[in-house]
Design a protein around this motif. Sequence first.
Motif, short mmCIF file in Angstrom:
data_model
loop_
_atom_site.label_atom_id
_atom_site.label_comp_id
_atom_site.label_asym_id
_atom_site.label_seq_id
_atom_site.Cartn_x
_atom_site.Cartn_y
_atom_site.Cartn_z
N MET A 1 39.57 20.59 0.37
CA MET A 1 39.11 19.97 -0.87
C MET A 1 38.18 20.91 -1.63
O MET A 1 37.31 21.55 -1.04
N LYS A 2 38.39 21.00 -2.94
CA LYS A 2 37.54 21.82 -3.80
C LYS A 2 36.65 20.91 -4.64
O LYS A 2 37.12 20.24 -5.55
N PHE A 3 35.37 20.91 -4.31
CA PHE A 3 34.41 20.10 -5.04
C PHE A 3 33.82 20.90 -6.19
O PHE A 3 34.04 22.11 -6.31
N ASN A 4 33.06 20.23 -7.05
CA ASN A 4 32.36 20.95 -8.12
C ASN A 4 31.49 22.05 -7.51
O ASN A 4 30.72 21.80 -6.59
N ASP A 5 31.63 23.26 -8.05
CA ASP A 5 30.93 24.39 -7.44
C ASP A 5 29.84 24.98 -8.34
O ASP A 5 29.39 26.11 -8.12
N ASP A 6 29.41 24.21 -9.34
CA ASP A 6 28.33 24.67 -10.19
C ASP A 6 27.06 24.87 -9.34
O ASP A 6 26.64 23.95 -8.63
N GLU A 7 26.48 26.05 -9.41
CA GLU A 7 25.33 26.38 -8.54
C GLU A 7 24.14 25.46 -8.79
O GLU A 7 23.46 25.03 -7.85
N GLY A 8 23.87 25.15 -10.05
CA GLY A 8 22.76 24.27 -10.36
C GLY A 8 22.95 22.87 -9.81
O GLY A 8 22.01 22.27 -9.25
N TYR A 9 24.17 22.39 -9.93
CA TYR A 9 24.50 21.06 -9.39
C TYR A 9 24.34 21.03 -7.88
O TYR A 9 23.73 20.10 -7.31
N LEU A 10 24.87 22.03 -7.19
CA LEU A 10 24.80 22.05 -5.72
C LEU A 10 23.36 22.21 -5.24
O LEU A 10 22.96 21.60 -4.23
N LYS A 11 22.58 23.02 -5.94
CA LYS A 11 21.17 23.18 -5.56
C LYS A 11 20.43 21.86 -5.71
O LYS A 11 19.64 21.45 -4.83
N MET A 12 20.69 21.16 -6.80
CA MET A 12 20.07 19.86 -7.03
C MET A 12 20.50 18.85 -5.97
O MET A 12 19.69 18.10 -5.44
#
Length: 457
Positions: free
Chosen positions: A46-57
């Motif tokens: 599965m490929k989830f949203n990989d935006d760095e800001g989103y994942l850090k949050m």
Amino acid sequence: LVPALDEGALSAACLRFIGGCENVAGEMLEQDFELLRDAGNLGSIMKFNDDEGYLKMLRCHYEDWTNGGMDDCPYDIKLLLPGVRVILALTEKYHALIANPPYMGRGHMTSVLSNYLDKNYPNAKSDLFSTFMDMMLDRTIDNGKTAFITMESWMFLSSFEKFRKNIIDNYHIASLGHFGWHIIGIAFGTAMTVIDKCKSNGRKGVYSYLTIDDIDREKNVPFVYPKKDNGRFAIVEQKNFEKIPGCPIGYWVSENMIKAFDKKSFISDLAISNGQNITGDNKRFIRLFWEVNNINVNKDYWAFCARGGGFRRYYGNVDNVILWTRSAKTFYHKDPIARIIPEELQFKSGITWSYICSGNPSFRKLHETETFEKAGTSIFIKDKDKLSSLLAFLNSIVAKEMFKIIAPTLNYQVRDIFSLPISDKIFSVTVNIRLEDSYSISKQDWDAHETSWDFQR
């Protein structure tokens, strides 16, 4: 993994999880949970949203919600925690990944899985193991390493061509151990591959090959590894693979052979192929010629039909007939399964061979008294004066070695034959004379059997 909440409650819970004010992040988390609904079909690809800001949050809020234990977590947040753990694990980047990926061809996939691969893994979708290879490369940090043991099919088959080209162009194959059948107890060839997540930039990789006879079967370990004296040990640049049509991982190929492929002149320039005859019901439409009245064996009734057969070069295996009446041809045109070649190619001389061959391929002349069926794949030469020379070349040792590179399986498709490089040197009087001798000997041998139409006591 997906909480039993209605759409509105799930949206509210996702927004609350990330602090209650980041609508975009809340929507991204909700999208990830929607993907988790298919976790049973998709698993770790599965490929989830990989935006760095989103994942850090997401990671920060997960730690905030769980630092003091989960007893005081609100009910809806507690329901999200298992899913968030999976999302964070499957978006992590690693220095090294090692796996023996699962195997599954397209024919065994669910529609959910195959549709997801079409959209998210277009270059690697031919098998689940190649999808895992692609996924692992994506989840490795730049300059990190991935290693896998897989089927060898990705190295050669046309369905993996885009996948191979992506690896050759964007990564570095540091080493590849190529193993024959039955090694490690598996009834097919395997490849043990280490890939660096960086471009090759002229660096060379180390390649080696073992057969089952190179293994101590009691201990299940190689006598020597890597084996350097079998003609298959090589330290080469992977850019050489792109000089061969289809980009097969032909690591053992000599420089002279690579130069031959690099000449950009191929059999496809000299021959044509346009479909194949498929009856849709061979029991009804195909016979051995002695099963019908011999006065009905002609182009308008029961026509000779090449259908492959055993190993015979130049001439032979002329023993099948196909129903070729007007009503039969009408059926071949209209039936949804059946096929018929264009009229201009019917009963035209060419070259034919067995589509499936467990040993070395053998090529024969297709005569103007014959047509062909799927099992006896055929091509037609634009300049008929070159047919004999091409037939001689296809039966040569040189072509045999080339087939080991571009068609190392049991199937010999038109695209494989068309991929062979060709030199003008083969079109000579000497080659034609020798071909005529070989053809005559092969025909005499075939006609000495009672199964030949031209057999004489």
